[in-house]
Every structure is written in structure tokens, then in C-alpha cells.
Design a protein around this motif. Structure first.
Motif, PDB file in Angstrom:
ATOM      1  N   UNK A 235      -1.553  -1.541 -11.461  1.00 12.36           N
ATOM      2  CA  UNK A 235      -0.812  -2.175 -10.370  1.00 12.36           C
ATOM      3  C   UNK A 235      -1.751  -2.553  -9.219  1.00 12.36           C
ATOM      4  N   UNK A 236      -2.656  -1.661  -8.877  1.00  9.53           N
ATOM      5  CA  UNK A 236      -3.585  -1.950  -7.782  1.00  9.53           C
ATOM      6  C   UNK A 236      -4.474  -3.144  -8.126  1.00  9.53           C
ATOM      7  N   UNK A 237      -4.942  -3.192  -9.357  1.00 10.75           N
ATOM      8  CA  UNK A 237      -5.778  -4.326  -9.765  1.00 10.75           C
ATOM      9  C   UNK A 237      -4.986  -5.627  -9.736  1.00 10.75           C
ATOM     10  N   UNK A 238      -3.708  -5.556 -10.137  1.00 12.99           N
ATOM     11  CA  UNK A 238      -2.880  -6.766 -10.157  1.00 12.99           C
ATOM     12  C   UNK A 238      -2.655  -7.310  -8.746  1.00 12.99           C
ATOM     13  N   UNK A 239      -2.432  -6.412  -7.793  1.00 13.90           N
ATOM     14  CA  UNK A 239      -2.220  -6.868  -6.418  1.00 13.90           C
ATOM     15  C   UNK A 239      -3.520  -7.313  -5.760  1.00 13.90           C
ATOM     16  N   UNK A 240      -4.643  -6.742  -6.192  1.00 14.27           N
ATOM     17  CA  UNK A 240      -5.916  -7.123  -5.586  1.00 14.27           C
ATOM     18  C   UNK A 240      -6.477  -8.413  -6.198  1.00 14.27           C
ATOM     19  N   UNK A 241      -6.087  -8.724  -7.419  1.00 13.16           N
ATOM     20  CA  UNK A 241      -6.633  -9.880  -8.126  1.00 13.16           C
ATOM     21  C   UNK A 241      -6.600 -11.184  -7.359  1.00 13.16           C
ATOM     22  N   UNK A 242      -5.472 -11.564  -6.728  1.00 15.28           N
ATOM     23  CA  UNK A 242      -5.445 -12.855  -6.017  1.00 15.28           C
ATOM     24  C   UNK A 242      -6.483 -12.984  -4.918  1.00 15.28           C
ATOM     25  N   UNK A 243      -6.934 -11.878  -4.343  1.00 17.04           N
ATOM     26  CA  UNK A 243      -7.944 -11.964  -3.291  1.00 17.04           C
ATOM     27  C   UNK A 243      -9.281 -12.435  -3.828  1.00 17.04           C
ATOM     28  N   UNK A 244      -9.513 -12.240  -5.113  1.00 13.74           N
ATOM     29  CA  UNK A 244     -10.784 -12.646  -5.706  1.00 13.74           C
ATOM     30  C   UNK A 244     -10.863 -14.149  -5.939  1.00 13.74           C
ATOM     31  N   UNK A 245      -9.708 -14.786  -6.117  1.00 10.95           N
ATOM     32  CA  UNK A 245      -9.690 -16.221  -6.435  1.00 10.95           C
ATOM     33  C   UNK A 245      -8.884 -17.026  -5.424  1.00 10.95           C
TER      34      UNK A 245
ATOM     35  N   UNK B 133       0.830  -1.209   0.000  1.00  8.59           N
ATOM     36  CA  UNK B 133       0.000   0.000   0.000  1.00  8.59           C
ATOM     37  C   UNK B 133       0.862   1.255   0.000  1.00  8.59           C
ATOM     38  N   UNK B 134       1.975   1.249   0.720  1.00  8.76           N
ATOM     39  CA  UNK B 134       2.879   2.401   0.718  1.00  8.76           C
ATOM     40  C   UNK B 134       3.493   2.618  -0.663  1.00  8.76           C
ATOM     41  N   UNK B 135       3.799   1.527  -1.345  1.00  7.60           N
ATOM     42  CA  UNK B 135       4.363   1.649  -2.695  1.00  7.60           C
ATOM     43  C   UNK B 135       3.324   2.190  -3.682  1.00  7.60           C
ATOM     44  N   UNK B 136       2.083   1.772  -3.521  1.00 12.18           N
ATOM     45  CA  UNK B 136       1.033   2.192  -4.444  1.00 12.18           C
ATOM     46  C   UNK B 136       0.418   3.528  -4.077  1.00 12.18           C
ATOM     47  N   UNK B 137       0.791   4.086  -2.939  1.00  9.26           N
ATOM     48  CA  UNK B 137       0.206   5.349  -2.495  1.00  9.26           C
ATOM     49  C   UNK B 137       0.726   6.537  -3.287  1.00  9.26           C
TER      50      UNK B 137
END
Length: 318
Positions: free
Chosen positions: A125-135, A112-116
Motif C-alpha cells: 500500500x505504501x509503495x502504491x501511494x508513493x508511486x505517483x510521486x516518482x512519475x 499516512x494515518x491510514x497506513x500507520x
């Protein structure tokens, strides 16, 4: 002859109060509101409160899913503390919570600090890091994860390049639990997004004032960032702790009902499922479920108690 003038009845309704028609309208609105709430009310009654009450009753009985439940009092609860597999499941689950929760939150906060910071393509980038939580909680992902960490698989081959020979993590009692911790860490999307939202609320003026005073990056993080997002940290800590106690899919796929290898993946929920639907000891499984609820409740109460010393809300008095 005197003329009698009819007297009009006095309106006893106070000024501003609804008349009979307004009262009927308000009553109709209440009925309409309850009508729209009825699916939710029926759902919580039939699918939540009803099964909970039934489970509580069954926890005091000897029930095998086929015969009539037989009341045995507290025998199921007393038997747990003499059950070595139950004690083992408590140990494995507690160790997993202690390892997975802080590692996952630390990595989520770092991402989160890197993406802030503002940068090109940050939405991707945010979508890529959030993607694994969906599956991440699916059976297919757990199967692929187990295959990746098996003997002579992708992870094992990469480690051999650095001179590390583990013989596969999924079959090694020393690494099997760590493999599940890494799987949980990989699913960092949800806490990462919440951390990112909290970081957006930190006033930039505080960082600018700290830079003027000569504070370094670590000093600004420890003195400004962490105190300002402490409510977000507490929320993520609470939610991830509760979720970690309920891990089932990945542990069951990796270790099976016996928690292989050597019982290192015998999570509490896995053993509960095995006792209820493998051995048909539904009364014992119900007692285990209520013990889990009690344990999670005690841990939650401890977290709320400890939060008084390190969680700071904006506007509160020092």
C-alpha cells in the motif's frame, strides 16, 4: 681537565601536540579532503552561483540572447507592475499555492494515518501511494492527465452519471486550475512518507493515557497527534509551498505558453519561460526570476515567523 657533557636540546613541543610529521599528515589530509570536495565546489560555482550572478546582472539589462546586453537599470522591474500578463501570472500562481498546498497536505496526512496502523500488505500500500510521486512531474503524465479531463473523456463520462456536465475540465476556465490542483494532490507520496515517519515517533503511552481519560479519536488527534508532529507539518508545509511556486511542466502541457483557457493556467514560471525563450526577452525574464526568488523568500520568512506559535519541538520549555 674537565669533561664537557653535550646538552640535549629541549623539546619545546607541548605534551600531546602533533609533531612535525603529524602536522604534515594533517595538512595532507586537508588537501585530500578538498580534492574530494572539488567536484561539488566546482559544480556549485559553475552551475549555481555563476548563473545566479549572471542572471542578476542580466535583470538590469535589455538582452535578447543575440545582441550585447544593454544596461537599463531598474526598467525591467518597473515594467512588471504595468504588465497585465505578469500580474495575471502572479494571481494564478498565488491561487494555486493557496489551494494545492493545504489540500495536498491534508490528503497526505489522512493517507499516512491510514497506513500507520499495522496491517497485512502495508508495504504494498505504501509503495502504491508513493508511486505517483516518482512519475508525477513528467510530460507524459501531464499529457495523460489532460486527456482524462478533456471533453467526453473518462472523468467527464463519470461525472455525467451523477448528472454533472462540465464539458471537460481542461477547456473550462472554471475547472482548469482545479484540474492541476488534483494532479498535485495525486503526487502526495513525498509528504505522505514524511508524515508517516513523524507518526511513528509519537509515543503510544500518550494515546493510552488519553483513552483512559475518555478522549475520543478526534480529541486524541487534535490534542496529541497534531502537536507532536507539528515540526513535520511545518517542514512539509514549507517544502510544498516552495515547490508549488515553481510548478511548470504540468501547467505548460495543459495550458501552453498562453495559459489556456482564458489565462487560468498562466503560471509564473510559464510566463517567465515564454518571455525568455518565446519573446527572447531574457533580461526581463531574469528580472522575473529574481522577483520570484524575492516572493518565495518573503513567504518563507512569514512561515518561519508564524511557526513560533504552533510548532512544538520535544524538549523545549513551555
Amino acid at each position: 681537565m674537565a669533561t664537557v657533557t653535550p646538552v640535549r636540546p629541549v623539546d619545546a613541543t607541548p605534551p600531546g601536540a602533533p609533531g612535525p610529521r603529524g602536522a604534515r599528515r594533517r595538512s595532507g589530509d586537508g588537501i585530500t579532503g578538498y580534492f574530494f570536495l572539488s567536484p561539488w565546489m566546482l559544480g556549485i560555482l559553475l552551475l549555481t552561483l555563476g548563473p545566479m550572478a549572471t542572471s542578476l546582472y542580466l535583470s538590469f539589462t535589455d538582452y535578447d540572447l543575440f545582441d550585447t546586453p544593454r544596461w537599463i537599470g531598474l526598467d525591467n522591474y518597473a515594467r512588471m507592475f504595468q504588465d497585465q500578463r505578469w500580474l495575471r501570472s502572479v494571481q494564478v500562481t498565488a491561487l494555486y499555492v493557496v489551494l494545492a498546498v493545504p489540500v495536498k497536505l491534508a490528503v497526505a496526512l489522512a493517507v499516512a494515518l491510514l497506513l500507520n496502523s499495522e496491517r497485512k500488505g502495508q508495504g504494498l500500500y505504501r509503495a502504491a501511494f508513493y508511486g505517483p510521486s516518482l512519475i508525477g512531474g513528467s510530460v507524459s503524465v501531464a499529457i495523460v492527465w489532460k486527456a482524462m479531463f478533456s471533453d467526453d473523456a473518462a472523468v467527464d463520462q463519470v461525472l455525467r452519471v451523477f448528472g454533472v456536465h462540465t464539458g471537460g475540465w481542461s477547456g473550462n476556465p472554471d475547472f482548469s486550475l482545479l484540474m492541476l490542483v488534483l494532479l498535485a494532490t495525486w503526487q502526495l507520496g513525498a509528504p505522505m512518507v514524511i508524515f508517516l515517519a513523524g507518526l511513528k515517533q509519537v509515543p503510544r503511552e500518550l494515546y493510552e493515557a488519553a483513552e483512559v481519560d475518555g478522549a475520543g479519536r478526534w480529541r486524541r488527534f487534535a490534542s496529541i497527534t497534531l502537536p507532536m508532529i507539528s515540526p513535520v507539518v511545518f517542514f512539509n508545509l514549507l517544502m510544498e509551498t516552495i515547490n508549488s511556486f515553481q510548478v511548470f511542466t504540468s501547467a505548460y502541457v495543459v495550458g501552453g505558453p498562453n495559459g489556456q483557457p482564458a489565462g487560468t493556467t498562466l503560471f509564473y514560471t510559464v510566463y517567465l519561460f515564454d518571455r525568455g525563450f518565446g519573446d527572447y526577452r531574457m533580461g526581463y525574464a531574469s528580472a522575473m526570476a529574481w522577483m520570484l526568488l524575492l516572493g518565495v523568500g518573503l513567504v518563507t520568512a512569514f512561515l518561519f515567523r508564524s511557526a513560533r506559535g504552533w510548532v512544538h519541538y520535544s524538549g523545549e520549555k513551555a
